[in-house]
Design a protein around this motif. Structure first.
Motif, mmCIF file in Angstrom:
data_model
loop_
_atom_site.group_PDB
_atom_site.id
_atom_site.type_symbol
_atom_site.label_atom_id
_atom_site.label_comp_id
_atom_site.label_asym_id
_atom_site.label_seq_id
_atom_site.Cartn_x
_atom_site.Cartn_y
_atom_site.Cartn_z
ATOM 1 N N ALA A 1 0.826 -1.213 0.000
ATOM 2 C CA ALA A 1 0.000 0.000 0.000
ATOM 3 C C ALA A 1 0.858 1.260 0.000
ATOM 4 N N ARG A 2 2.027 1.201 0.635
ATOM 5 C CA ARG A 2 2.889 2.381 0.747
ATOM 6 C C ARG A 2 3.668 2.678 -0.543
ATOM 7 N N THR A 3 3.584 1.805 -1.526
ATOM 8 C CA THR A 3 4.370 2.018 -2.750
ATOM 9 C C THR A 3 3.771 3.073 -3.671
ATOM 10 N N ARG A 4 2.555 3.544 -3.374
ATOM 11 C CA ARG A 4 1.921 4.516 -4.265
ATOM 12 C C ARG A 4 1.356 5.684 -3.469
ATOM 13 N N PRO A 5 1.263 6.861 -4.084
ATOM 14 C CA PRO A 5 0.669 8.018 -3.396
ATOM 15 C C PRO A 5 -0.794 7.736 -3.056
ATOM 16 N N ARG A 6 -1.244 8.331 -1.955
ATOM 17 C CA ARG A 6 -2.633 8.108 -1.540
ATOM 18 C C ARG A 6 -3.215 9.376 -0.931
ATOM 19 N N GLN A 7 -4.530 9.470 -1.042
ATOM 20 C CA GLN A 7 -5.293 10.526 -0.392
ATOM 21 C C GLN A 7 -6.004 9.899 0.791
ATOM 22 N N CYS A 8 -5.660 10.337 1.986
ATOM 23 C CA CYS A 8 -6.276 9.807 3.207
ATOM 24 C C CYS A 8 -7.159 10.900 3.795
ATOM 25 N N GLY A 9 -8.418 10.889 3.424
ATOM 26 C CA GLY A 9 -9.292 11.976 3.845
ATOM 27 C C GLY A 9 -8.796 13.281 3.242
ATOM 28 N N GLY A 10 -8.511 14.262 4.093
ATOM 29 C CA GLY A 10 -8.028 15.555 3.623
ATOM 30 C C GLY A 10 -6.520 15.634 3.486
ATOM 31 N N GLN A 11 -5.805 14.549 3.756
ATOM 32 C CA GLN A 11 -4.346 14.553 3.697
ATOM 33 C C GLN A 11 -3.847 13.802 2.469
ATOM 34 N N SER A 12 -2.853 14.391 1.813
ATOM 35 C CA SER A 12 -2.215 13.739 0.667
ATOM 36 C C SER A 12 -0.868 13.174 1.103
ATOM 37 N N PHE A 13 -0.586 11.957 0.685
ATOM 38 C CA PHE A 13 0.675 11.303 1.034
ATOM 39 C C PHE A 13 1.373 10.822 -0.229
ATOM 40 N N CYS B 1 -5.569 5.193 7.419
ATOM 41 C CA CYS B 1 -4.794 5.373 6.189
ATOM 42 C C CYS B 1 -3.594 6.288 6.436
ATOM 43 N N ALA B 2 -3.816 7.382 7.175
ATOM 44 C CA ALA B 2 -2.730 8.326 7.457
ATOM 45 C C ALA B 2 -1.623 7.660 8.271
ATOM 46 N N ASN B 3 -1.989 6.814 9.210
ATOM 47 C CA ASN B 3 -0.983 6.095 9.992
ATOM 48 C C ASN B 3 -0.124 5.209 9.102
ATOM 49 N N LEU B 4 -0.777 4.426 8.262
ATOM 50 C CA LEU B 4 -0.007 3.449 7.485
ATOM 51 C C LEU B 4 0.792 4.095 6.356
ATOM 52 N N MET B 5 0.432 5.331 5.970
ATOM 53 C CA MET B 5 1.189 6.035 4.931
ATOM 54 C C MET B 5 2.216 7.009 5.507
#
Length: 283
Positions: free
Chosen positions: A159-171, A249-253
């Motif tokens: 899951a961490r290999t790609r950018p993600r949007q976790c609610g209002g946060q972008s990772f 999601c924010a924790n794992l990213m």
């Protein structure tokens, strides 16, 4: 001309029915989204404050369309859903998903905030709604607690290999996590405590927080985080749920976390049957 006129009327009626069906399907999906948003935040319900809960997964077998479903357990068996527990909410009157969600919050918060449930189905016909939440029997053949924890590590690193949007946060994509046996031991202890004592919370029955548990296990950390889950019987399902929950999601990213320990525990007498803990750390 009369034939053409009738055909046009039939076509118009058919189009209207399709549009109405699409609108109801959209409302059903919106209600599930609203329920999951509600579960993802701390809520006051029946005089208590809930935990942050993972999202429910939409399961078509829980969409019960019959006007009178009779015995709910028999309906689940007929739908091919191997259930451990199930609850149904019937609403009459809400004109849309927002109104249905308001009614659920006012009268049925305890059902949708029950951590044992992992699946949901919604059926709407005009202003009649049926929401079914359920917990399936554990069907997966699981390895030992920390072997499954390492499967969780594999899923999280994928899951961490790609950018993600976790609610209002972008990772951005984050570096892979390394396995840490000390964190795994603390995670297993927390999962076992939740299973044996039948609760779902980041604070254990002795009042210890994730940081307290990591310290007691001997993990010298700069940062610590924890995700928990209940009811899912595979690591893949656990991570799928976390990815749709902004806080999890924010924790794992979080790129500042470098290590992970994870484990599950089961207890057939508990509400959810199976409990998972993932502890994220940086030393």
């Amino acid at each position: 001309m009369g034939f053409i006129s009738s055909a046009m009327r039939l076509a118009g009626l058919s189009l209207g029915l399709v549009c109405a069906a699409n609108a109801m399907a959209a409302d059903e999906a919106q209600l599930i989204e609203s329920i999951n948003l509600y579960r993802s935040q701390l809520q006051r319900c029946a005089g208590q404050v809930s935990s942050e809960l993972p999202p429910l997964s939409a399961d078509p077998r829980l969409v019960l369309t019959a006007p009178n479903i009779g015995d709910l357990q028999q309906a689940m068996a007929a739908a091919g859903y191997p259930m451990k527990n199930v609850q149904a909410i019937s609403l009459s009157g809400p004109r849309d998903a927002a109104a249905a969600m308001k009614a659920i919050q006012e009268s049925f918060c305890q059902i949708v905030l029950d951590p044992q449930f992992v699946d949901v189905g919604v059926f709407r016909q005009d202003r009649q709604w049926r929401i079914v939440v359920a917990r399936p029997l554990l069907s997966a053949r699981l390895g030992d607690a920390q072997t499954e924890g390492q499967k969780l590590l594999t899923e999280l690193n994928a899951a961490r290999t790609r950018p993600r949007q976790c609610g209002g946060q972008s990772f951005a994509a984050a570096p892979p996590l390394a396995w840490n046996a000390t964190l795994a031991s603390a995670a297993e202890g927390n999962s076992r405590s939740m299973a044996n004592n039948n609760y779902f919370d980041h604070k254990d029955r002795d009042g210890r927080t994730p940081g307290d548990r990591a310290e007691l296990a001997g993990y010298d950390f700069q940062q610590i985080g924890e995700n928990i889950a209940a009811g899912q019987d595979t690591a893949h399902k656990v991570v799928e749920g976390w990815l749709t929950s902004p806080g999890h999601c924010a924790n794992l990213m979080n790129p500042q976390f470098r290590e992970l320990g994870a484990a599950y525990a089961t207890d057939p007498k508990s509400d959810a049957g199976i409990y998972w803990t993932a502890m994220f750390g940086a030393q």
